[in-house]
Design a protein around this motif. Structure first.
Motif, PDB file in Angstrom:
ATOM      1  N   LEU A  54      -5.742  19.622   8.176  1.00 50.50           N
ATOM      2  CA  LEU A  54      -5.941  20.551   7.065  1.00 50.50           C
ATOM      3  C   LEU A  54      -4.727  20.468   6.161  1.00 50.50           C
ATOM      4  O   LEU A  54      -3.625  20.862   6.553  1.00 50.50           O
ATOM      5  N   VAL A  55      -4.910  19.936   4.967  1.00 47.34           N
ATOM      6  CA  VAL A  55      -3.836  19.885   3.977  1.00 47.34           C
ATOM      7  C   VAL A  55      -3.880  21.174   3.169  1.00 47.34           C
ATOM      8  O   VAL A  55      -4.925  21.536   2.624  1.00 47.34           O
ATOM      9  N   THR A  56      -2.746  21.860   3.104  1.00 47.89           N
ATOM     10  CA  THR A  56      -2.672  23.158   2.433  1.00 47.89           C
ATOM     11  C   THR A  56      -1.668  23.102   1.284  1.00 47.89           C
ATOM     12  O   THR A  56      -0.484  22.850   1.506  1.00 47.89           O
ATOM     13  N   GLY A  57      -2.142  23.329   0.083  1.00 54.62           N
ATOM     14  CA  GLY A  57      -1.265  23.396  -1.080  1.00 54.62           C
ATOM     15  C   GLY A  57      -0.803  24.821  -1.300  1.00 54.62           C
ATOM     16  O   GLY A  57      -1.619  25.709  -1.555  1.00 54.62           O
ATOM     17  N   LEU A  58       0.501  25.051  -1.178  1.00 52.86           N
ATOM     18  CA  LEU A  58       1.064  26.394  -1.311  1.00 52.86           C
ATOM     19  C   LEU A  58       1.702  26.568  -2.682  1.00 52.86           C
ATOM     20  O   LEU A  58       1.963  25.596  -3.387  1.00 52.86           O
ATOM     21  N   SER A  93      -0.577  33.723   2.019  1.00 53.00           N
ATOM     22  CA  SER A  93      -1.056  32.346   2.134  1.00 53.00           C
ATOM     23  C   SER A  93      -0.996  31.825   3.560  1.00 53.00           C
ATOM     24  O   SER A  93      -1.764  30.931   3.934  1.00 53.00           O
ATOM     25  N   VAL A  94      -0.092  32.373   4.387  1.00 41.73           N
ATOM     26  CA  VAL A  94      -0.028  31.981   5.795  1.00 41.73           C
ATOM     27  C   VAL A  94      -1.326  32.344   6.502  1.00 41.73           C
ATOM     28  O   VAL A  94      -1.897  31.543   7.251  1.00 41.73           O
ATOM     29  N   PRO A 100       6.301  30.280   3.318  1.00 42.19           N
ATOM     30  CA  PRO A 100       5.918  30.375   1.901  1.00 42.19           C
ATOM     31  C   PRO A 100       6.428  31.674   1.285  1.00 42.19           C
ATOM     32  O   PRO A 100       6.371  32.734   1.897  1.00 42.19           O
ATOM     33  N   GLY A 101       6.928  31.582   0.054  1.00 44.82           N
ATOM     34  CA  GLY A 101       7.372  32.784  -0.644  1.00 44.82           C
ATOM     35  C   GLY A 101       8.616  33.417  -0.070  1.00 44.82           C
ATOM     36  O   GLY A 101       8.849  34.617  -0.246  1.00 44.82           O
ATOM     37  N   SER A 102       9.456  32.619   0.606  1.00 44.51           N
ATOM     38  CA  SER A 102      10.664  33.195   1.213  1.00 44.51           C
ATOM     39  C   SER A 102      11.612  33.757   0.160  1.00 44.51           C
ATOM     40  O   SER A 102      12.383  34.674   0.439  1.00 44.51           O
ATOM     41  N   THR A 103      11.562  33.221  -1.053  1.00 46.24           N
ATOM     42  CA  THR A 103      12.451  33.713  -2.117  1.00 46.24           C
ATOM     43  C   THR A 103      12.093  35.119  -2.564  1.00 46.24           C
ATOM     44  O   THR A 103      12.909  35.816  -3.161  1.00 46.24           O
ATOM     45  N   THR A 104      10.860  35.547  -2.279  1.00 48.68           N
ATOM     46  CA  THR A 104      10.429  36.890  -2.671  1.00 48.68           C
ATOM     47  C   THR A 104      10.497  37.861  -1.498  1.00 48.68           C
ATOM     48  O   THR A 104      10.004  38.989  -1.593  1.00 48.68           O
ATOM     49  N   GLY A 105      11.073  37.408  -0.387  1.00 42.51           N
ATOM     50  CA  GLY A 105      11.234  38.298   0.751  1.00 42.51           C
ATOM     51  C   GLY A 105      10.190  38.151   1.838  1.00 42.51           C
ATOM     52  O   GLY A 105      10.237  38.871   2.848  1.00 42.51           O
TER      53      GLY A 105
END
Length: 262
Positions: free
Chosen positions: A84-88, A140-141, A183-188
């Protein structure tokens, strides 16, 4: 104004540390750095243990060299089975749209692979593109894990934009790791997409497209002036390398034709 030092790149957060297993070599004109973070070193870096590969380019990157080098790295990490290829990322923000644009060019084969008489060399590949929770209300996770469970995927390849702390790496490096991604680690966000969460291996592929700066207690991200062109180029490089690794029986011309057709 100064850099905060925040980075997703293993080649940066282990720099200058003694005892780290690190090997560098040249391949197709690209510098490949392989780093192994052990369980003992996980606490030291506050990073998950596993293998990290970095493909570093010169000031004038050569796309074919990057594709060939990335294929070699992917072939070392990709398991067998259904992928499964996932585009984040956020398709509305140029510097965060790498996952979306790269996944959109990966060849999905799952819908016809089971009916083929001879599928040797054609991988069983499904593709999704998730949106950020600010737009969808869904992490998204969770989206990726739900889809992987429903289609009974054997592993996930997650593509996303990363951050770096060294300006020379900005849109000049590709990192591939078997440790997964946040994913989204920059937003906490703290939810990780990895083997522990998904129950299957998660291979993360990313390019540093931003750097974090601090000024007067405010933090903000900067990127290159030509980020749109760089995202387009790396979306092509990553998708082409994945297509060649997942479907090795297809020729380069076949893959190029199918990518352009899709």
């Amino acid at each position: 104004m100064q850099l905060t030092g925040r980075t997703d790149m293993a080649a940066e957060f282990v720099k200058g540390k003694n005892g780290i297993r690190c090997e560098s070599y040249e391949l197709y004109g690209e510098k490949i750095t392989e780093i192994l973070v052990s369980e003992k070193e996980t606490a030291l870096f506050n990073r998950p243990c596993g293998r990290y590969f970095t493909v570093d380019s010169t000031d004038v990157p050569y796309a074919d060299g990057q594709i060939h080098a990335l294929c070699t790295v992917l072939n070392k990490l990709l398991p067998e089975g259904k992928c499964l290829v996932t585009g984040l990322g956020n398709p509305s923000v140029a510097s965060d749209s790498l996952g979306w644009r790269a996944a959109g060019r990966v060849l999905a084969t799952s819908h016809f692979i089971e009916s083929m008489h001879n599928a040797d060399g054609i991988g069983n590949v499904s593709v999704i593109r998730t949106d950020v929770s600010a737009n969808s209300g869904i992490d998204s996770v969770f989206h990726a894990i739900f889809c992987a469970e429903k289609i009974k995927a054997d592993y996930i390849v997650a593509i996303d934009s990363l951050a770096c702390s060294e300006p020379e790496r900005l849109c000049r490096s590709i990192q591939v790791t078997d440790t997964g991604i946040t994913p989204g680690s920059t937003t906490g966000n703290r939810n990780r997409l990895d083997r522990a969460a998904a129950g299957i291996p998660v291979i993360a592929v990313g390019v540093p497209t931003t750097m974090e700066y601090e000024s007067d207690n405010d933090r903000f991200f900067v990127t290159r002036y030509d980020i749109d062109a760089e995202i387009s180029r790396y979306a092509h490089i990553i998708s082409c390398a994945l297509n060649r690794s997942l479907c090795p029986s297809l020729s380069y011309s076949d893959i190029s034709m199918l990518m352009n057709y899709s």
